[in-house]
Design an enzyme around this catalytic site. Sequence first.
Site, PDB file in Angstrom:
ATOM      1  N   LYS A  22      -5.201   0.473  12.546  1.00 60.08           N
ATOM      2  CA  LYS A  22      -5.517   0.704  11.438  1.00 60.08           C
ATOM      3  C   LYS A  22      -4.208  -0.535  10.343  1.00 60.08           C
ATOM      4  O   LYS A  22      -4.984  -0.737   9.492  1.00 60.08           O
ATOM      5  CB  LYS A  22      -4.256   2.432  11.709  1.00 60.08           C
ATOM      6  CG  LYS A  22      -3.998   2.400  10.116  1.00 60.08           C
ATOM      7  CD  LYS A  22      -3.993   3.918   9.774  1.00 60.08           C
ATOM      8  CE  LYS A  22      -2.576   3.719   9.453  1.00 60.08           C
ATOM      9  NZ  LYS A  22      -1.370   3.988   8.436  1.00 60.08           N
ATOM     10  N   ASN A  23      -3.093  -0.920  11.493  1.00 62.77           N
ATOM     11  CA  ASN A  23      -2.050  -1.729  10.389  1.00 62.77           C
ATOM     12  C   ASN A  23      -2.500  -3.168  10.179  1.00 62.77           C
ATOM     13  O   ASN A  23      -1.853  -4.242   9.744  1.00 62.77           O
ATOM     14  CB  ASN A  23      -1.168  -1.654  10.803  1.00 62.77           C
ATOM     15  CG  ASN A  23      -0.168  -0.298  10.541  1.00 62.77           C
ATOM     16  OD1 ASN A  23      -0.453   0.032  10.002  1.00 62.77           O
ATOM     17  ND2 ASN A  23       1.274   0.088  11.867  1.00 62.77           N
ATOM     18  N   ARG A  92      -0.531   4.376   0.850  1.00 64.07           N
ATOM     19  CA  ARG A  92       0.172   3.037   0.901  1.00 64.07           C
ATOM     20  C   ARG A  92      -0.157   2.109   1.017  1.00 64.07           C
ATOM     21  O   ARG A  92       0.556   1.279   0.255  1.00 64.07           O
ATOM     22  CB  ARG A  92       2.213   3.658   1.640  1.00 64.07           C
ATOM     23  CG  ARG A  92       2.472   4.846   1.640  1.00 64.07           C
ATOM     24  CD  ARG A  92       3.141   5.207   3.152  1.00 64.07           C
ATOM     25  NE  ARG A  92       4.419   4.346   2.416  1.00 64.07           N
ATOM     26  CZ  ARG A  92       5.884   4.887   1.718  1.00 64.07           C
ATOM     27  NH1 ARG A  92       6.027   6.078   0.932  1.00 64.07           N
ATOM     28  NH2 ARG A  92       6.813   4.104   1.525  1.00 64.07           N
ATOM     29  N   CYS A 116       2.137   8.313   2.610  1.00 72.70           N
ATOM     30  CA  CYS A 116       3.540   9.191   3.040  1.00 72.70           C
ATOM     31  C   CYS A 116       4.853   9.132   2.430  1.00 72.70           C
ATOM     32  O   CYS A 116       4.917   7.578   1.840  1.00 72.70           O
ATOM     33  CB  CYS A 116       3.253   8.692   4.826  1.00 72.70           C
ATOM     34  SG  CYS A 116       2.208   9.657   5.772  1.00 72.70           S
ATOM     35  N   ARG A 121       9.212   2.036  -0.840  1.00 72.68           N
ATOM     36  CA  ARG A 121       8.299   0.720  -0.179  1.00 72.68           C
ATOM     37  C   ARG A 121       8.219   0.286  -1.905  1.00 72.68           C
ATOM     38  O   ARG A 121       7.283   0.053  -2.406  1.00 72.68           O
ATOM     39  CB  ARG A 121       7.470   1.206   0.207  1.00 72.68           C
ATOM     40  CG  ARG A 121       6.855  -0.150   0.975  1.00 72.68           C
ATOM     41  CD  ARG A 121       5.823  -0.024   1.774  1.00 72.68           C
ATOM     42  NE  ARG A 121       6.234   0.852   3.082  1.00 72.68           N
ATOM     43  CZ  ARG A 121       5.098   1.133   3.459  1.00 72.68           C
ATOM     44  NH1 ARG A 121       3.370   1.511   3.758  1.00 72.68           N
ATOM     45  NH2 ARG A 121       5.062   1.908   4.973  1.00 72.68           N
ATOM     46  N   PRO A 122       9.260  -0.472  -2.084  1.00 71.96           N
ATOM     47  CA  PRO A 122       8.443  -1.318  -2.594  1.00 71.96           C
ATOM     48  C   PRO A 122       8.548  -2.729  -3.482  1.00 71.96           C
ATOM     49  O   PRO A 122       8.452  -2.921  -2.110  1.00 71.96           O
ATOM     50  CB  PRO A 122      10.658  -1.419  -3.901  1.00 71.96           C
ATOM     51  CG  PRO A 122      10.981  -2.008  -2.551  1.00 71.96           C
ATOM     52  CD  PRO A 122      10.287  -0.877  -1.726  1.00 71.96           C
ATOM     53  N   ILE A 123       7.184  -2.247  -4.931  1.00 66.94           N
ATOM     54  CA  ILE A 123       6.326  -3.614  -4.400  1.00 66.94           C
ATOM     55  C   ILE A 123       6.589  -5.228  -4.756  1.00 66.94           C
ATOM     56  O   ILE A 123       6.236  -5.424  -5.553  1.00 66.94           O
ATOM     57  CB  ILE A 123       5.011  -3.236  -5.162  1.00 66.94           C
ATOM     58  CG1 ILE A 123       5.118  -2.948  -6.246  1.00 66.94           C
ATOM     59  CG2 ILE A 123       4.221  -2.418  -4.300  1.00 66.94           C
ATOM     60  CD1 ILE A 123       3.911  -2.411  -6.992  1.00 66.94           C
ATOM     61  N   ASP A 124       8.181  -4.905  -5.145  1.00 63.60           N
ATOM     62  CA  ASP A 124       8.758  -5.542  -5.677  1.00 63.60           C
ATOM     63  C   ASP A 124       8.653  -7.572  -4.725  1.00 63.60           C
ATOM     64  O   ASP A 124       7.916  -8.040  -6.051  1.00 63.60           O
ATOM     65  CB  ASP A 124      10.421  -6.318  -6.161  1.00 63.60           C
ATOM     66  CG  ASP A 124      10.702  -4.735  -7.464  1.00 63.60           C
ATOM     67  OD1 ASP A 124       9.609  -3.843  -7.124  1.00 63.60           O
ATOM     68  OD2 ASP A 124      12.208  -4.522  -7.194  1.00 63.60           O
ATOM     69  N   LEU A 125       8.411  -7.621  -3.665  1.00 61.94           N
ATOM     70  CA  LEU A 125       8.472  -8.856  -3.083  1.00 61.94           C
ATOM     71  C   LEU A 125       6.736  -9.036  -3.676  1.00 61.94           C
ATOM     72  O   LEU A 125       6.609 -10.533  -3.741  1.00 61.94           O
ATOM     73  CB  LEU A 125       8.709  -8.274  -1.682  1.00 61.94           C
ATOM     74  CG  LEU A 125      10.143  -7.871  -0.849  1.00 61.94           C
ATOM     75  CD1 LEU A 125      10.240  -8.288   0.228  1.00 61.94           C
ATOM     76  CD2 LEU A 125      11.348  -9.163  -1.575  1.00 61.94           C
ATOM     77  N   ASP A 306       7.194   2.534  12.515  1.00 56.46           N
ATOM     78  CA  ASP A 306       6.488   3.924  13.548  1.00 56.46           C
ATOM     79  C   ASP A 306       6.653   4.308  14.803  1.00 56.46           C
ATOM     80  O   ASP A 306       5.792   5.338  15.069  1.00 56.46           O
ATOM     81  CB  ASP A 306       5.053   3.043  13.397  1.00 56.46           C
ATOM     82  CG  ASP A 306       4.909   2.599  12.126  1.00 56.46           C
ATOM     83  OD1 ASP A 306       5.568   2.988  10.660  1.00 56.46           O
ATOM     84  OD2 ASP A 306       4.023   1.523  11.787  1.00 56.46           O
ATOM     85  N   ILE A 328      14.704   0.877   8.713  1.00 61.40           N
ATOM     86  CA  ILE A 328      13.965   0.034   7.929  1.00 61.40           C
ATOM     87  C   ILE A 328      13.689   1.271   6.300  1.00 61.40           C
ATOM     88  O   ILE A 328      14.298   1.116   5.252  1.00 61.40           O
ATOM     89  CB  ILE A 328      12.327   0.344   8.371  1.00 61.40           C
ATOM     90  CG1 ILE A 328      12.745  -0.595   9.745  1.00 61.40           C
ATOM     91  CG2 ILE A 328      11.093  -0.532   7.450  1.00 61.40           C
ATOM     92  CD1 ILE A 328      12.150  -2.281   9.321  1.00 61.40           C
ATOM     93  N   ARG A 398      -4.584   9.688   9.047  1.00 64.76           N
ATOM     94  CA  ARG A 398      -4.492   8.655   8.200  1.00 64.76           C
ATOM     95  C   ARG A 398      -4.365   7.704   8.736  1.00 64.76           C
ATOM     96  O   ARG A 398      -5.054   6.151   9.141  1.00 64.76           O
ATOM     97  CB  ARG A 398      -3.698   8.219   7.809  1.00 64.76           C
ATOM     98  CG  ARG A 398      -3.506   9.651   6.423  1.00 64.76           C
ATOM     99  CD  ARG A 398      -2.338   9.314   5.486  1.00 64.76           C
ATOM    100  NE  ARG A 398      -2.409   8.070   5.155  1.00 64.76           N
ATOM    101  CZ  ARG A 398      -0.593   7.150   5.167  1.00 64.76           C
ATOM    102  NH1 ARG A 398       0.532   8.643   6.041  1.00 64.76           N
ATOM    103  NH2 ARG A 398      -0.460   5.882   5.258  1.00 64.76           N
TER     104      ARG A 398
END
Length: 463
Positions: A22-23, A92, A116, A121-125, A306, A328, A398
């Site tokens: 999936k990933n 996500r 989830c 899980r900031p998207i700053d990067l 995970d 994490i 999912r």
Amino acid sequence: MEKLIIHGQKRLHGEIEVHGSKNSALPILAAAALVNGVSEIHNCPKLTDIDAAIHILMHLGCRVSRSGHTVTVDATAMNNWEVPDELMREMRSSVVFLGAILGRTGHAKLTTPGGCEIGLRPIDLHISAMEQLGAVLEEDAGKLDFHAPNGLQGARITLSFPSVGATENIMIAAATAKGRTVITNAAREPEISDLADFLNGCGAHIHGAGDSTVIIDGVPKLSGTCHTVIPDRIAASTYLLAGAVTQGKICVRDIVPAHIGALLPVLKEAGCDITASGRWVCLSAPPRLHRVKMTRTMPYPGFPTDVQAPLTAMLTVADGTSVIIENIFESRYKHAAELIRFGAKISVEGRMEVIEGVPYLTGASVVAPDLRGGFALILAGLAARGETVVTGLEHIDRGYETPEAILCALGADVKRVQDNGTAKEYTKEQSTKTDGETGVPKGGNKTTGTPQPGTAVRETTAE
């Protein structure tokens, strides 16, 4: 509302084959939007997260079809650059479409992703990386509006953390940017290498994927290709843990043992006999599992976050006290409260989880809190005395394709009960994949079916 009904304490035994990653499939599907042509993606799992990615591609104007485990994406006529909030909230990892849309159209508008709730899980990067590549961000009523007025330009980008999603977004965006992009402190997960293989198959020039430094030399455009997604290492790990928690003996075939290298010593410490060779791993569990003194989740090649929740479920019935440190995500112990309903002894303080093994678990009615935590409850149900009822299956679906079918093939007593009260039961023969069902055709990489505008065929194996 669907639910799983599990009658536990059945020793699992036999061989299984896990679905595609999936990933890995999700960023590859996103990258297909960057391609000026048709991409055929084989071994693509039938999961609700994959459905969400297909919905986004269709909204962007791509033509998408599915035949078995093959998804065909024709992005030739892609004509949209905005992903609405309702689609962004479906998973996500939806932010991975940012690099593809921006690279293809020079404009991208989206909101923060959903999925989830396992912690921030900031998207700053992601934002910082796109800005370093030449994008300009404007925030409008909670929406992120990116423009690249002069096109994306290669840059040197150093990540403060080896984020998988940020690495993928940069690789996709930089594939058609002008000049060279160098990513320092890049994520090293196998899914990064798989994405690079897909992009290079489309004509990209990416070197070093899988190492901490990745170099991308931009090309004017990408063409279509055929690609087979790698096996799902998290699913493989989860089913090995299912074998361990039931004192079983199972083999997982057609996987890459090196991809689950961090789990194997943990299983050995728990007293399991592990054999790995070529494309398979076999596990034989002892009558009583041993404690695992300390496990710390880390970026690859460390122990994967995970797999933390399924490991917790296994350790609830191991002799002695085990400790897990989650490095994490800061909110990834929501499964602990549900496992306690089985009679497990777990205490959580900050990022540390202490599991004191008990002689046995007792079946309970529980709710899946998230994807991996949900499967941890299934593992507890497999080990428990009596009946277990698991709801919240929308989380589990999912990331795991018909888990009840795979577990039944190994000898478990698991039923998925539909809204109308009927249950689908599986035998080993019914749940074993054949070449015709895997979506990877014999003798070639072509699939049947022609993409139709605005349509996507999403087949399921359980009604």
